[in-house]
Each structure stands twice: as C-alpha cells, then as structure tokens.
Enzyme design. Structure first.
Site, PDB file in Angstrom:
ATOM      1  N   CYS A 220       0.834  -1.195   0.000  1.00 16.21           N
ATOM      2  CA  CYS A 220       0.000   0.000   0.000  1.00 16.21           C
ATOM      3  C   CYS A 220       0.874   1.253   0.000  1.00 16.21           C
ATOM      4  CB  CYS A 220      -0.933   0.006   1.201  1.00 16.21           C
ATOM      5  SG  CYS A 220      -0.112   0.290   2.786  1.00 16.21           S
ATOM      6  N   ALA A 241       6.569  -2.033  -4.600  1.00 17.89           N
ATOM      7  CA  ALA A 241       6.682  -1.277  -3.351  1.00 17.89           C
ATOM      8  C   ALA A 241       5.651  -0.141  -3.284  1.00 17.89           C
ATOM      9  CB  ALA A 241       8.095  -0.722  -3.212  1.00 17.89           C
ATOM     10  N   HIS A 242       5.670   0.579  -2.151  1.00 14.95           N
ATOM     11  CA  HIS A 242       4.659   1.608  -1.915  1.00 14.95           C
ATOM     12  C   HIS A 242       4.758   2.763  -2.922  1.00 14.95           C
ATOM     13  CE1 HIS A 242       7.893   2.970   1.136  1.00 14.95           C
ATOM     14  NE2 HIS A 242       8.003   3.740   0.086  1.00 14.95           N
ATOM     15  N   ASN A 243       3.569   3.255  -3.298  1.00 10.19           N
ATOM     16  CA  ASN A 243       3.411   4.413  -4.184  1.00 10.19           C
ATOM     17  C   ASN A 243       3.945   4.193  -5.602  1.00 10.19           C
ATOM     18  OD1 ASN A 243       3.669   5.847  -1.230  1.00 10.19           O
ATOM     19  ND2 ASN A 243       2.262   6.937  -2.597  1.00 10.19           N
ATOM     20  N   SER A 261       7.729   4.466  -5.237  1.00  9.84           N
ATOM     21  CA  SER A 261       7.433   5.678  -6.005  1.00  9.84           C
ATOM     22  C   SER A 261       7.963   5.643  -7.439  1.00  9.84           C
ATOM     23  CB  SER A 261       7.964   6.932  -5.289  1.00  9.84           C
ATOM     24  OG  SER A 261       7.328   7.083  -4.033  1.00  9.84           O
TER      25      SER A 261
END
Length: 340
Positions: A220, A241-243, A261
């Site tokens: 998330c 991974a996140h974002n 990201s």
C-alpha cells in the site's frame, strides 16, 4: 467435446490446407501431439516436428512453406501464437466449471454487499463494508479486508489476502498467495541506530483486466495509492513497493522488484529478476532485460536495456563480447610486458 477442423478454422479466422472434415477434441504440443488433437507452430525451432507430428491439425503462419511431406492438416492464420491462445481461451470457457454459492464455514460481515452469482469458498472472510460485484469468485482461505471493493467477474484464488480499503477492478485474476495492500517498507533511522516505522496510510488500486501472479506482493502507499493500471500482467513472485505506479498493459516477469514511487509508463516489459530503483520514471514501451539493474529515469520511448547497471541492448552485446575476450587480452598484455 469434438469439433471439426473447419469449425476451428472459422473460430480463429483461418483457412484449412488439407482435410477439413476431421474432428479434434483436445489441444497438445506439436512435439507430443497425437491423433485427434490440434497443435500450433509459431517458433521456427519447432518446424521439424511438423513433419513427424501425429496431430490432426496444426495452426501455422499464413505464408508457411513446408520443406518436406507432412500428414497433418494445416490451419493458416496471421499469428499462430495469438490464434492458439484464443483457441485455448475458448476451450477453457467450454470446459470450465463455474462455481457459485456460499460454502460454509465462511464469514461475511453484515455490512458487506455481495453481487449476483458470486462464489465464496470455505473459510473465506469478508470484512466490514466490503463491496463485491457480480460473478465474482473468491476461493477458500481468502481474506478480504474492511472497505475493499472488487469488480464484476474477478477471480480471487485460494489464500489471497487483500488489506483494508484496497480497490480491485473488473475481470481481474489474483492467484494464490498474492498479497495486496501490505505495509510499504518505510522506516525512519533514529539517532540510536534503530528504525521507526512510518505509518502506511494509503491503499492499492488495481484497475480492470489485471492479472496478479502467485505470491506476488503489492504494498500500500504511504499516502495516496499504489496503482496497477488496466491490462497489466504481473508474474509470480513480483514485488511492487509503496506508491509505485504500473502503467497500462505492462508485463512484469517473476522475481522483478520495483522500488517505492517508481512510475512505469504504458506497455513496459520487465524481465525476470530485474531491479528498478525508486523515484524514477520509465518511458512508454521500455523493455528491461532479465536481471537488469535500473538506477535512473528512462525518457526515450521504445528502448531496450540490459545489464546492471543498464545500458542499451546493442552496447550490452558489444560489452559482453569484450568481456568474454578479457582473459585472453590480459594474457596478451602480460606476454607483451615480458617482451618489453
């Protein structure tokens, strides 16, 4: 179920070269095919099997020219691989057993809403305010957290875990062991050398027609959303991974890792075990080779990259040739040094 060779040709938009009246009832590999089966030839390496195969019909490219005699019927199409895939899909639809109903024991919160013709397997769990569309199949031992939304015709195979507030679109497939919405790897170093966890308050959005392989994990977002755009296909054991944002119609092979990201454009392909650094962007139609390391943003569309760190494919091939010659070059230098 038997179907004539002529009917197969009509189904995939091909023309028959040979006996069109014979029947087939199964799909097999060209090197293993037996009478009554249908196979395909897309890779030239498998051409010799055409002259020995026992298949009743073989799907080939429209302009294929045989160099020897053969006994099978040919179905000529523009793209044998895509045509065979379409045939496999039709075969699967004809033979698949579609499960419906709610098995027990299973748990559904009173606030959960479930669409028509849904299947909930034994020991599945639906949390508070979950919204499930029509024709959704959720297999045993799956966990659907609070506030999750799942669109029509999506299949959640056994043992999938979807954390709270994640959104999954229509016509998706999540294979066993996939985890959607686990906490991102975010930690702040402290003065004493320890790490303090940064709260991960976002979610994951998976758009329509996405396939997620077995044991793939999608974290998330720290804030906002990790996004998997429509049509993306993720293999088994992929880490997102996140974002991260995965663009439309991406294809990402097993054991690839995409750091936080990173933004991947449309129609990007990532080879197995490739690693993509965080906070970078990959242009549309970028191809990343297997085991490649991507440390920088790629701005030019349609480029092919190999190696770690990456270099353009042609330069990578040149470097590989030089690397193979390196031991001999070193020995030549030593011999020259002795002479001097």
């Amino acid at each position: 179920m038997e179907i004539s060779i002529e009917q197969v040709a009509q189904l995939i938009g091909g023309t028959v070269d040979g006996d069109a009246t014979g029947n087939v009832d199964r799909l097999e590999k060209i090197e293993e095919a037996t009478a009554g089966s249908i196979a395909f030839l897309a890779n030239p390496k498998y051409t010799p099997y055409l002259y020995t195969t026992q298949a009743s019909a073989v799907i080939v490219k429209k302009d294929f020219e045989a160099e020897k005699e053969y006994t099978t019927s040919l179905i000529r199409v523009d793209d044998p691989y895509s045509s065979f895939a379409r045939l496999l899909e039709a075969y699967q639809q004809m033979t698949a057993v579609v499960k419906k109903g709610i098995e027990q024991p299973s748990f559904q919160s009173d606030s959960a809403t479930i669409g028509d013709d849904t299947y909930l397997g034994a020991f599945s769990y639906l949390g508070e305010n979950v919204k499930i569309g029509n024709n959704v199949q959720i297999y045993p031992n799956s966990h659907i957290g609070d506030g999750v939304e799942i669109g029509d015709n999506t299949i959640i195979f056994a043992g999938v875990k979807v954390y709270a507030n994640c959104k999954i679109g229509a016509n998706c497939i999540l294979h066993s062991g996939a985890v959607v919405g686990s906490y991102g790897f975010g930690y702040a170093p402290q003065e004493d050398g320890s790490f303090k966890a940064i709260p991960q308050t976002g979610n994951v959005i998976i758009e329509d027609n996405v396939d997620i392989g077995a044991n793939t994990t999608i974290d998330c977002a720290t804030m906002g959303s990790t996004i998997i755009r429509s049509g993306a296909k993720l293999d088994n054991l992929v880490q997102v991974a996140h974002n991260v944002e995965i663009g439309k119609n991406n294809a990402i092979a097993s054991q690839a890792g995409i750091s936080g990201s990173a933004k991947l454009g449309q129609n990007v392909q990532v080879g197995g075990q490739a690693g993509i650094t965080g906070h970078l962007t990959l242009a549309d139609k970028t191809i990343i080779g297997p085991q490649a390391g991507v440390p920088k943003t790629i701005t030019e569309e349609g480029k092919v990259w190999f190696g770690s760190p990456i270099m353009e494919h042609r330069e990578f091939l040149k470097s590989s040739i030089i690397l193979r010659k390196l031991p001999n070059l070193i020995q030549r230098v030593k011999d020259l040094e002795k002479k001097l």
